[in-house]
Design an enzyme around this catalytic site. Structure first.
Site, PDB file in Angstrom:
ATOM      1  N   ASP A 298      36.863  47.229  83.062  1.00 16.71           N
ATOM      2  CA  ASP A 298      36.346  46.743  81.756  1.00 16.71           C
ATOM      3  C   ASP A 298      36.859  47.115  80.612  1.00 16.71           C
ATOM      4  O   ASP A 298      37.487  48.044  80.716  1.00 16.71           O
ATOM      5  CB  ASP A 298      34.817  46.874  81.809  1.00 16.71           C
ATOM      6  N   SER A 299      36.526  46.672  79.543  1.00 18.67           N
ATOM      7  CA  SER A 299      36.958  46.946  78.102  1.00 18.67           C
ATOM      8  C   SER A 299      36.317  48.168  77.552  1.00 18.67           C
ATOM      9  O   SER A 299      36.869  48.887  76.267  1.00 18.67           O
ATOM     10  CB  SER A 299      37.187  45.676  77.178  1.00 18.67           C
TER      11      SER A 299
ATOM     12  N   ASP B 118      35.115  42.430  73.972  1.00 16.25           N
ATOM     13  CA  ASP B 118      34.513  41.382  73.414  1.00 16.25           C
ATOM     14  C   ASP B 118      33.025  41.926  72.818  1.00 16.25           C
ATOM     15  O   ASP B 118      32.920  43.045  72.784  1.00 16.25           O
ATOM     16  CB  ASP B 118      33.866  40.526  74.611  1.00 16.25           C
TER      17      ASP B 118
ATOM     18  N   GLN C 279      31.768  34.359  75.369  1.00 20.48           N
ATOM     19  CA  GLN C 279      30.266  34.839  75.094  1.00 20.48           C
ATOM     20  C   GLN C 279      29.486  33.577  74.628  1.00 20.48           C
ATOM     21  O   GLN C 279      29.700  32.673  74.931  1.00 20.48           O
ATOM     22  CB  GLN C 279      30.596  35.611  73.802  1.00 20.48           C
TER      23      GLN C 279
ATOM     24  N   GLY D 192      27.860  38.200  78.276  1.00 21.33           N
ATOM     25  CA  GLY D 192      26.597  37.939  77.739  1.00 21.33           C
ATOM     26  C   GLY D 192      25.337  37.219  78.571  1.00 21.33           C
ATOM     27  O   GLY D 192      24.686  36.422  77.873  1.00 21.33           O
TER      28      GLY D 192
ATOM     29  N   ASP E 241      30.223  41.989  89.816  1.00 20.82           N
ATOM     30  CA  ASP E 241      30.164  43.344  89.789  1.00 20.82           C
ATOM     31  C   ASP E 241      28.857  43.574  89.615  1.00 20.82           C
ATOM     32  O   ASP E 241      27.896  42.931  88.784  1.00 20.82           O
ATOM     33  CB  ASP E 241      31.005  44.042  88.883  1.00 20.82           C
TER      34      ASP E 241
ATOM     35  N   CYS F 251      23.101  45.145 111.176  1.00 17.13           N
ATOM     36  CA  CYS F 251      23.926  46.030 110.146  1.00 17.13           C
ATOM     37  C   CYS F 251      24.919  46.845 110.861  1.00 17.13           C
ATOM     38  O   CYS F 251      24.480  47.847 111.548  1.00 17.13           O
ATOM     39  CB  CYS F 251      23.357  46.308 108.923  1.00 17.13           C
TER      40      CYS F 251
ATOM     41  N   CYS G 289      26.649  49.259 109.536  1.00 18.87           N
ATOM     42  CA  CYS G 289      26.909  50.387 108.418  1.00 18.87           C
ATOM     43  C   CYS G 289      26.751  51.695 109.178  1.00 18.87           C
ATOM     44  O   CYS G 289      25.894  51.949 110.167  1.00 18.87           O
ATOM     45  CB  CYS G 289      26.387  49.972 107.168  1.00 18.87           C
TER      46      CYS G 289
ATOM     47  N   CYS H 231      22.925  52.383 109.636  1.00 13.82           N
ATOM     48  CA  CYS H 231      22.336  51.456 110.826  1.00 13.82           C
ATOM     49  C   CYS H 231      22.871  51.738 112.276  1.00 13.82           C
ATOM     50  O   CYS H 231      22.008  51.611 112.983  1.00 13.82           O
ATOM     51  CB  CYS H 231      22.454  49.877 110.251  1.00 13.82           C
TER      52      CYS H 231
ATOM     53  N   HIS I 106      24.943  51.510 103.155  1.00 11.94           N
ATOM     54  CA  HIS I 106      24.066  50.386 103.729  1.00 11.94           C
ATOM     55  C   HIS I 106      24.192  49.350 102.542  1.00 11.94           C
ATOM     56  O   HIS I 106      24.521  48.178 102.853  1.00 11.94           O
ATOM     57  CB  HIS I 106      22.771  50.549 103.968  1.00 11.94           C
TER      58      HIS I 106
HETATM   59 ZN   LIG Z   1      23.358  49.176 107.176  1.00 10.87          ZN
END
Ligand SMILES: [Zn+2]
Length: 370
Positions: A91-92, A146, A188, A215, A265, A303, A305, A308, A334
């Protein structure tokens, strides 16, 4: 169609696509975990890769002050410094500056002067300085400086933010970049139809590699945010990636994907982990809750991961209650996996032309819960 981005399937306003960067391709829609200080908190880059992460976000503001872009450049750039060889978007720094409003000393057409949150020292960001910082970091995608005013700002101030955002974007476009570095412009205008449309038209006209809706998701009512996204996202050029800045709750992600957003994000997966909560298909589970004390089940049966596949809710609850670092790490792994999978499944649904069904089924499951 631009060389760096292609749309490979559409379903209503939603798109599946491929973004090409200097460090690899990013299938979109893509969720970008946030590595604020050159680390996604507690998670190793190999683990990020194993979770299915295709692109990370780094914060220019924080890296500029600690450890500084010069030190990172000396150590080979941000990818090498943090041991992540995949795509990185930076990012800026503007969002941090403008959201820490009491640290701002002055804003004018040239840039913004503020005091560092680290030691209070005076600093100035201009389109040229944030371009130079991001060039030294060597990110694959740089963002324009911005002005993101608060959600309830008077209209005159919002209009001024739109004007300066365009002015700064045009200057940053002319500033030097790292080799192969893409530059995204940011529109914006909050939820104001006229100002948002003006900002989109002005930013799109400049010819960036991609465009962001800034924004939004800054405290306005959620219905208004999605309504604005619905008409604003599709006004951004269709042949470039569209980035919604700062959304990462499962419901919100599905809503913006449906409206034509390609990238997003949020710190939510790791921040939620730090509060002891897990994102699951049964909704958000707060592991501090006594009902998990004897629960032998994994967080989420489906899941794969690390949390899990090996550990019970009861064990994770114990770790969280004892403030053990492993608990924080496992919940972060997770939660990241949950959002990355949700996004990848949405992409598959777009390719099959069944995003609406996927979304309503997902929202039903998420709402049925806890
Ligand atoms: Zn998981």
């Amino acid at each position: 169609m631009s060389e760096t981005f292609s749309v490979t399937a559409t379903d209503g306003a939603a798109r599946a696509g491929l973004l090409r960067t200097a460090h690899g391709d990013v299938p979109t829609p893509a969720f970008m975990p946030v590595g604020t200080k050159a680390t996604v908190k507690t998670v190793d880059p190999d683990e990020l890769r194993a979770l299915g992460t295709t692109i990370l976000l780094g914060n220019t503001y924080h890296l500029h002050f600690r450890p500084t872009e010069d030190l990172i450049a000396e150590l080979g750039g941000l990818h090498r410094f943090m041991g992540w060889d995949g795509p990185i978007l930076t990012d800026s720094g503007g969002f941090q500056v403008f959201s820490l409003r009491d640290t701002i000393a002055a804003v004018d057409d040239d840039g913004v002067t503020f005091n560092s949150v680290y030691d209070g020292s005076a600093e100035r960001f201009t389109p040229e300085t944030v371009a130079a910082i991001q060039a030294k970091l060597g990110s694959d995608i740089a963002m324009c400086l911005d002005i993101c005013p608060p959600a309830d700002v008077p209209r005159a101030e919002l209009a001024e933010a739109v004007r300066r955002t365009t002015l700064w974007a045009s200057r940053q476009l002319a500033a030097p970049r790292a080799e192969g570095q893409l530059l995204f412009g940011i529109a914006q205008g909050a939820a104001d139809p006229e100002l948002r449309r003006r900002s989109i038209a002005e930013i799109a006209e400049l010819g960036f590699d991609g465009h962001a809706l800034g924004g939004l998701a800054i405290g306005e009512e959620r219905g208004l945010m999605f309504e604005t996204t619905a008409w604003a996202a599709v006004e951004l050029p269709a042949d470039r990636p569209r980035y919604f800045m700062g959304i990462g709750d499962p419901e919100g992600v599905l809503e913006v994907i449906e409206r034509g957003v390609d990238m997003f994000d949020c710190v939510l997966p790791t921040r939620t982990a730090r509060t002891g909560s897990a994102l699951t298909w049964e909704g958000r589970l707060n592991l501090r809750n006594a009902r998990f004390a004897h629960d032998p089940k994994p967080l989420d049966e489906s899941c794969p991961c690390p949390a899990c596949s090996r550990f019970s809710r009861a064990y994770l609850r114990h770790l969280i209650n004892q403030e053990e670092l492993l608990g924080l790490r496992l919940l972060s792994l997770h939660n990241l996996r949950f959002l990355i999978d949700l996004t990848a499944n949405a992409r598959a649904a777009i390719e099959q032309g069944r995003l609406a069904a996927y979304k309503s089924e997902a929202l039903d499951r998420l709402a049925s819960a806890a």
